[in-house]
Motif scaffolding. Structure first.
Motif, PDB file in Angstrom:
ATOM      1  N   VAL B 108      56.619  48.888 -11.586  1.00 45.60           N
ATOM      2  CA  VAL B 108      56.164  49.735 -10.480  1.00 45.60           C
ATOM      3  C   VAL B 108      54.745  49.360 -10.089  1.00 45.60           C
ATOM      4  O   VAL B 108      54.421  49.188  -8.909  1.00 45.60           O
ATOM      5  N   ARG B 109      53.902  49.195 -11.101  1.00 45.60           N
ATOM      6  CA  ARG B 109      52.490  48.890 -10.839  1.00 45.60           C
ATOM      7  C   ARG B 109      52.319  47.549 -10.144  1.00 45.60           C
ATOM      8  O   ARG B 109      51.539  47.411  -9.204  1.00 45.60           O
ATOM      9  N   PHE B 110      53.067  46.548 -10.592  1.00 44.73           N
ATOM     10  CA  PHE B 110      52.934  45.209 -10.018  1.00 44.73           C
ATOM     11  C   PHE B 110      53.723  45.039  -8.721  1.00 44.73           C
ATOM     12  O   PHE B 110      53.494  44.107  -7.970  1.00 44.73           O
ATOM     13  N   GLY B 111      54.678  45.945  -8.518  1.00 45.95           N
ATOM     14  CA  GLY B 111      55.472  45.821  -7.298  1.00 45.95           C
ATOM     15  C   GLY B 111      56.549  44.768  -7.367  1.00 45.95           C
ATOM     16  O   GLY B 111      56.984  44.238  -6.348  1.00 45.95           O
ATOM     17  N   SER B 112      57.015  44.434  -8.578  1.00 46.05           N
ATOM     18  CA  SER B 112      58.126  43.486  -8.687  1.00 46.05           C
ATOM     19  C   SER B 112      59.438  44.292  -8.749  1.00 46.05           C
ATOM     20  O   SER B 112      59.444  45.505  -8.542  1.00 46.05           O
ATOM     21  N   SER B 113      60.533  43.590  -9.011  1.00 51.97           N
ATOM     22  CA  SER B 113      61.836  44.278  -9.053  1.00 51.97           C
ATOM     23  C   SER B 113      62.475  44.087 -10.414  1.00 51.97           C
ATOM     24  O   SER B 113      62.341  43.030 -11.019  1.00 51.97           O
ATOM     25  N   LYS B 114      63.204  45.079 -10.856  1.00 51.82           N
ATOM     26  CA  LYS B 114      63.872  44.983 -12.153  1.00 51.82           C
ATOM     27  C   LYS B 114      65.060  44.028 -12.049  1.00 51.82           C
ATOM     28  O   LYS B 114      65.767  43.992 -11.044  1.00 51.82           O
ATOM     29  N   ILE B 115      65.253  43.222 -13.092  1.00 49.55           N
ATOM     30  CA  ILE B 115      66.471  42.403 -13.164  1.00 49.55           C
ATOM     31  C   ILE B 115      67.562  43.328 -13.708  1.00 49.55           C
ATOM     32  O   ILE B 115      67.639  43.601 -14.905  1.00 49.55           O
ATOM     33  N   ASP B 116      68.388  43.854 -12.806  1.00 48.17           N
ATOM     34  CA  ASP B 116      69.385  44.827 -13.230  1.00 48.17           C
ATOM     35  C   ASP B 116      70.746  44.152 -13.448  1.00 48.17           C
ATOM     36  O   ASP B 116      70.898  42.945 -13.208  1.00 48.17           O
ATOM     37  N   LYS B 117      71.707  44.957 -13.897  1.00 47.58           N
ATOM     38  CA  LYS B 117      73.035  44.419 -14.215  1.00 47.58           C
ATOM     39  C   LYS B 117      73.643  43.711 -13.011  1.00 47.58           C
ATOM     40  O   LYS B 117      74.337  42.701 -13.147  1.00 47.58           O
ATOM     41  N   GLU B 118      73.356  44.279 -11.852  1.00 45.08           N
ATOM     42  CA  GLU B 118      73.935  43.713 -10.639  1.00 45.08           C
ATOM     43  C   GLU B 118      73.443  42.282 -10.429  1.00 45.08           C
ATOM     44  O   GLU B 118      74.229  41.372 -10.132  1.00 45.08           O
ATOM     45  N   LEU B 119      72.149  42.096 -10.592  1.00 49.23           N
ATOM     46  CA  LEU B 119      71.580  40.759 -10.387  1.00 49.23           C
ATOM     47  C   LEU B 119      72.115  39.800 -11.440  1.00 49.23           C
ATOM     48  O   LEU B 119      72.449  38.654 -11.151  1.00 49.23           O
ATOM     49  N   HIS B 143      61.649  40.439 -11.559  1.00 50.32           N
ATOM     50  CA  HIS B 143      61.693  39.268 -10.684  1.00 50.32           C
ATOM     51  C   HIS B 143      61.077  39.573  -9.330  1.00 50.32           C
ATOM     52  O   HIS B 143      60.815  40.726  -8.970  1.00 50.32           O
ATOM     53  N   ARG B 144      60.822  38.479  -8.601  1.00 49.98           N
ATOM     54  CA  ARG B 144      60.488  38.580  -7.182  1.00 49.98           C
ATOM     55  C   ARG B 144      61.380  37.580  -6.454  1.00 49.98           C
ATOM     56  O   ARG B 144      61.395  36.400  -6.808  1.00 49.98           O
ATOM     57  N   ASP B 145      62.121  38.065  -5.481  1.00 44.52           N
ATOM     58  CA  ASP B 145      62.910  37.203  -4.589  1.00 44.52           C
ATOM     59  C   ASP B 145      63.993  36.371  -5.268  1.00 44.52           C
ATOM     60  O   ASP B 145      64.381  35.332  -4.741  1.00 44.52           O
ATOM     61  N   MET B 146      64.518  36.831  -6.425  1.00 43.74           N
ATOM     62  CA  MET B 146      65.567  36.038  -7.083  1.00 43.74           C
ATOM     63  C   MET B 146      66.835  36.002  -6.243  1.00 43.74           C
ATOM     64  O   MET B 146      67.583  35.029  -6.250  1.00 43.74           O
ATOM     65  N   ASN B 147      67.083  37.073  -5.493  1.00 40.44           N
ATOM     66  CA  ASN B 147      68.270  37.070  -4.640  1.00 40.44           C
ATOM     67  C   ASN B 147      68.178  36.006  -3.551  1.00 40.44           C
ATOM     68  O   ASN B 147      69.156  35.359  -3.206  1.00 40.44           O
ATOM     69  N   GLN B 148      66.974  35.812  -3.066  1.00 45.56           N
ATOM     70  CA  GLN B 148      66.754  34.782  -2.071  1.00 45.56           C
ATOM     71  C   GLN B 148      67.085  33.396  -2.637  1.00 45.56           C
ATOM     72  O   GLN B 148      67.671  32.557  -1.975  1.00 45.56           O
ATOM     73  N   LYS B 334      57.274  31.519   0.144  1.00 43.76           N
ATOM     74  CA  LYS B 334      56.713  32.192  -1.025  1.00 43.76           C
ATOM     75  C   LYS B 334      57.504  31.791  -2.265  1.00 43.76           C
ATOM     76  O   LYS B 334      58.735  31.744  -2.233  1.00 43.76           O
ATOM     77  N   PRO B 335      56.812  31.562  -3.379  1.00 45.56           N
ATOM     78  CA  PRO B 335      57.552  31.276  -4.610  1.00 45.56           C
ATOM     79  C   PRO B 335      58.257  32.535  -5.118  1.00 45.56           C
ATOM     80  O   PRO B 335      57.745  33.641  -4.959  1.00 45.56           O
ATOM     81  N   ALA B 336      59.431  32.327  -5.712  1.00 39.91           N
ATOM     82  CA  ALA B 336      60.143  33.422  -6.374  1.00 39.91           C
ATOM     83  C   ALA B 336      59.739  33.421  -7.845  1.00 39.91           C
ATOM     84  O   ALA B 336      59.270  32.405  -8.354  1.00 39.91           O
ATOM     85  N   LEU B 337      59.909  34.556  -8.505  1.00 33.81           N
ATOM     86  CA  LEU B 337      59.478  34.643  -9.909  1.00 33.81           C
ATOM     87  C   LEU B 337      60.484  35.330 -10.801  1.00 33.81           C
ATOM     88  O   LEU B 337      61.239  36.206 -10.364  1.00 33.81           O
ATOM     89  N   LEU B 338      60.495  34.909 -12.047  1.00 31.76           N
ATOM     90  CA  LEU B 338      61.244  35.590 -13.105  1.00 31.76           C
ATOM     91  C   LEU B 338      60.249  35.874 -14.226  1.00 31.76           C
ATOM     92  O   LEU B 338      59.667  34.950 -14.789  1.00 31.76           O
ATOM     93  N   HIS B 339      60.060  37.163 -14.538  1.00 32.02           N
ATOM     94  CA  HIS B 339      59.044  37.543 -15.528  1.00 32.02           C
ATOM     95  C   HIS B 339      59.679  37.861 -16.877  1.00 32.02           C
ATOM     96  O   HIS B 339      60.689  38.574 -16.962  1.00 32.02           O
ATOM     97  N   SER B 340      58.988  37.407 -17.939  1.00 32.49           N
ATOM     98  CA  SER B 340      59.441  37.756 -19.285  1.00 32.49           C
ATOM     99  C   SER B 340      58.501  38.780 -19.898  1.00 32.49           C
ATOM    100  O   SER B 340      57.358  38.917 -19.490  1.00 32.49           O
ATOM    101  N   VAL B 341      59.028  39.495 -20.893  1.00 36.78           N
ATOM    102  CA  VAL B 341      58.185  40.393 -21.667  1.00 36.78           C
ATOM    103  C   VAL B 341      57.285  39.543 -22.546  1.00 36.78           C
ATOM    104  O   VAL B 341      57.458  38.335 -22.663  1.00 36.78           O
ATOM    105  N   PHE B 342      56.325  40.222 -23.191  1.00 35.57           N
ATOM    106  CA  PHE B 342      55.463  39.497 -24.113  1.00 35.57           C
ATOM    107  C   PHE B 342      56.169  39.331 -25.441  1.00 35.57           C
ATOM    108  O   PHE B 342      57.015  40.127 -25.822  1.00 35.57           O
ATOM    109  N   PHE B 343      55.775  38.293 -26.122  1.00 37.90           N
ATOM    110  CA  PHE B 343      56.323  38.087 -27.449  1.00 37.90           C
ATOM    111  C   PHE B 343      55.424  38.864 -28.402  1.00 37.90           C
ATOM    112  O   PHE B 343      54.232  38.567 -28.511  1.00 37.90           O
ATOM    113  N   PRO B 344      55.952  39.859 -29.071  1.00 42.35           N
ATOM    114  CA  PRO B 344      55.080  40.738 -29.846  1.00 42.35           C
ATOM    115  C   PRO B 344      54.413  40.014 -31.027  1.00 42.35           C
ATOM    116  O   PRO B 344      55.006  39.115 -31.628  1.00 42.35           O
TER     117      PRO B 344
END
Lengths: 473, 473
Positions: B108-119, B143-148, B334-344
């Motif tokens: 929400v803060r970054f304004g990206s989109s969740k990679i949901d089951k649908e995607l 992600h950003r723009d993965m559907n694109q 615009k580049p599309a993005l796929l974000h990962s969580v941090f490795f704890p």
């Protein structure tokens, strides 16, 4: 503003000053309305302020639009506008004095050294050549570490020349030739390599240009530079946009310099602000990097310790003060410098000739007729209002732009001295002085145009390519 | 701090927390005394502050050096440390929650989109491949723009992958593998070119390194990256220090981006200040430029409109928010993005695993013994204090680092689910869970070491040569 025959007043009449302020005010307004580039507007504004200062100094009154001067008390013995009013940075040169910037005070302020008779004699001794008239006449007037360069030369230690140009759309004007004329002489006299930087990336960042256009201008300007007569086997001309992407040394030196210069520093030196783009903020490192021989591994065989000598106009000094400050921290020798005075604008030495102001400039593309017209119509004169006064009191060479131009371009010392004495005594009239200048400049510019025609794309491509420098470095 | 056999408390006891704060405080002091790099100190300070927050939340008291907690009133139903305490930028990741950063709030803060089951289903449909477990388990979660990108793929429009690494002296740890493992899968599944940027210039600017050392680290890190198994005919790995000086496209794009980003903007995004060097201030443009295909004219035949997909950890997002903001103004997609969580980190998901903190990391150079010891000794456990309690109440997989690591590296969904259920029910003890992890990691790392041994200098050179890849454009 029309010139009465013979001459303009050595000091303009209040009314003429008033008219000049009005004209300049109109110009500023129209530039703003046309949304001209910020630096053009800034230059025009600074000139306007300076003219207003002159107006007040002359009339004792503040300029008021719509109120031309009527009765006034001329201020006798008014203090000259102090040198504090000299404004010099890489983008703007401004003074209120009709004589131009006070260079002795600038040397003190910048912390450079005067090129005195002793140094000029030493150059003559060391090179075995008569010093260039630019040195003899104080056109190159200030230096940093020139004695060190001469020491190196005497000890057969190598050094190289570095100068540059910000390629712009407009043709070069005669003032642009000065560093190149002198650099060519230095190259011949010392027989050393020369690199010439075309800062097309700078122009892209500062102007409303595409990257392609900026590069195009660089190529065009390169032709004029080559037409100055540099030795193709000893000269490397490069466009930043091009060479950065094809040099193993350039970017590495840029990033080294960038690590050692803070935003605070460039803010202080160049006046950058938080709203400037990050390209402008980091650009000074790009103008600094060619001062180090490791930027040109193909020329210097990877050697990092070959000292550099930079002939340039004094307004470029801030870049190289910064460079000299960084050099020791990078383990590189500090570049040495030779500074030239500004080439005065046609309408007076308060400002330098600027390609963005066509009436201030004589362009390398001007026809003989244009040259004659511009000088006759616009060149600020140090002569008196009337022939009688002029015969009686003589003309003032210190503010006469035509005379100043002759000091740059008339190579014959004796002829120049004759003209000076004749004009100062009143024997020579303004029109005749201007004629002497016209007859000096026309062939000079015509010859340049001829050589430029001969610079074919092929020749220019050769000069731009990476050539092996066979000086045994 | 020794772990009692079987497990650490899911929530640390006040005394343990007190000891951790003390230890961390000592660490900060010793880093400052040793004049460690600023970012190391900053990271340590932030962790210290976070631990103090945890201490206060747990004990209701402020941490006081020399005053271990005695009587205290545990705060029941104390509000969880709010997500406002999640601190994420490219250099620091910090949260007070033992579960780790709240990724939904970050989206929400970054304004990206969740990679949901649908995607994820769509990815499966479009590629005809079972989605990687990183997608299925929410390790790549945003992600950003993965559907694109999927639209482009369906329409047989080309796109390419871009990821990168800041090469450091320390060996890579297992966390560093995550983007590369996933990128390799994407390359195989979509059969597209990949560029990998080694930001050795960034490391030079931020760390106490010479340019030569930074480049050396880049070459070393390249070997680990190659050992991940990228296709040499479809992958270009480059060092900034090298490639900038041998690309007709890289610098031009950098300067274009730099023209359109102000200091104010990078101040806001990255927290730069006036005392930062101009190299740092302009660096973001260098990480942005590979998002544009014209940076690689030899790969994309000069085409400027080929879209880019960037798999990266979410803390890199600021660079690409800036890039996406600039792209339209440059006429680029615009580049599309796929974000990962941090490795704890081993000691808990409050921070990410960091190479500069050896006890937080399992390195790709660790021996099987070291792997076993680190996990047994340092991996934060979600189990209960005693076997009886653990059998009764079960372990907490949300905070158990060993379980988290298994979600990354245990490919078998069923086995993972078994372990989860058994641990949560209490049937499986901490030591047994850790054993499962050890037996997963040891062969994985050993195999990596073996492949790395096979990487020759020749291979590195080939991967790092600017060249056309096995694709036509």
């Amino acid at each position: 503003m029309s010139n009465r025959q013979n001459c303009d007043s050595g000091s303009l009449s209040p009314l003429e000053l008033y008219e000049r302020v009005t004209t300049q005010g109109d110009k500023v307004r129209s530039l703003k309305a046309a949304e001209a580039p910020k630096d053009e507007i800034d230059t025009a504004v600074k000139l306007l302020l300076s003219l207003k200062l002159m107006y007040k100094a002359t009339t004792g009154q503040d300029y008021k639009a719509g109120s031309p001067p009527t009765d006034f008390t001329p201020i006798n013995n008014a203090p000259a506008i102090t040198e504090d009013d000299d404004f010099v940075d890489p983008w703007t040169v401004q003074t209120s004095s009709a004589k131009g910037v006070d260079y002795d005070k600038l040397i003190v302020r910048f912390g450079s050294s005067k090129i005195d008779k002793e140094l000029i004699s030493r150059i003559e001794r060391v090179t075995g050549q008569k010093p260039h008239h630019f040195l003899r006449r104080g056109i190159f007037f200030s230096h940093r570490d020139m004695n060190q360069i001469l020491d190196a030369y005497e000890n057969k230690k190598p050094f190289y020349l570095y100068t540059g140009r910000g390629p712009s759309s407009e043709a070069l004007h005669v003032g642009h030739l000065i560093p190149f004329i002198f650099t060519k002489w230095l190259q011949e006299v010392f027989d050393i390599p020369l690199v010439i930087q075309l800062t097309d990336d700078e122009k892209y960042l500062w102007k409303d240009l595409t990257v392609e256009k900026a590069y195009e201008y660089a190529i065009e300007n390169a032709k004029d530079i080559i037409a100055c007569g540099f030795d193709i086997n000893k000269t490397f001309i490069f466009s930043d946009l091009d060479y950065l992407g094809m040099s193993p040394g350039f970017y590495k030196n840029i990033v080294k310099i960038q690590k050692h210069v803070t935003f605070n520093q460039v803010k202080g030196i160049f006046g950058f602000t938080d709203s400037d783009c990050i390209g402008k903020i980091s650009f000074p490192a790009i103008q600094a990097a060619p001062s180090f021989s490791s930027t040109f591994p193909q020329i210097f065989k990877g050697k990092e310790d070959i000292q550099c000598l930079i002939p340039c106009a004094i307004d470029q000094d801030p870049y190289f003060r910064m460079t000299r400050d960084v050099a020791p921290r990078l383990g590189y020798p500090k570049p040495a410098l030779l500074h030239s005075v500004f080439f005065p604008a046609l309408q007076g030495a308060q400002t330098k000739m600027s390609a963005s102001d066509p009436n201030s400039s004589i362009f390398l593309t001007d026809t003989p007729k244009q040259i004659k017209t511009k000088i006759n119509k616009h060149a600020f004169s140090g002569g008196k209002d009337t022939i009688e006064e002029h015969r009686k009191y003589g003309g003032n060479c210190d503010v006469d732009v035509s005379y100043m131009y002759l000091t740059f371009f008339l190579e014959d010392d004796d002829k120049l001295e004759q003209l000076k004495q004749a004009y100062t005594s009143g024997a020579l009239l303004t029109g005749e002085l201007k004629k002497a200048l016209i007859e000096t400049l026309q062939p000079l510019i015509a010859a340049h145009q001829e050589r430029r025609k001969q610079v074919t794309n092929e020749m220019q491509a050769l000069a731009q390519a990476l050539i092996e420098e066979d000086h045994g470095e």
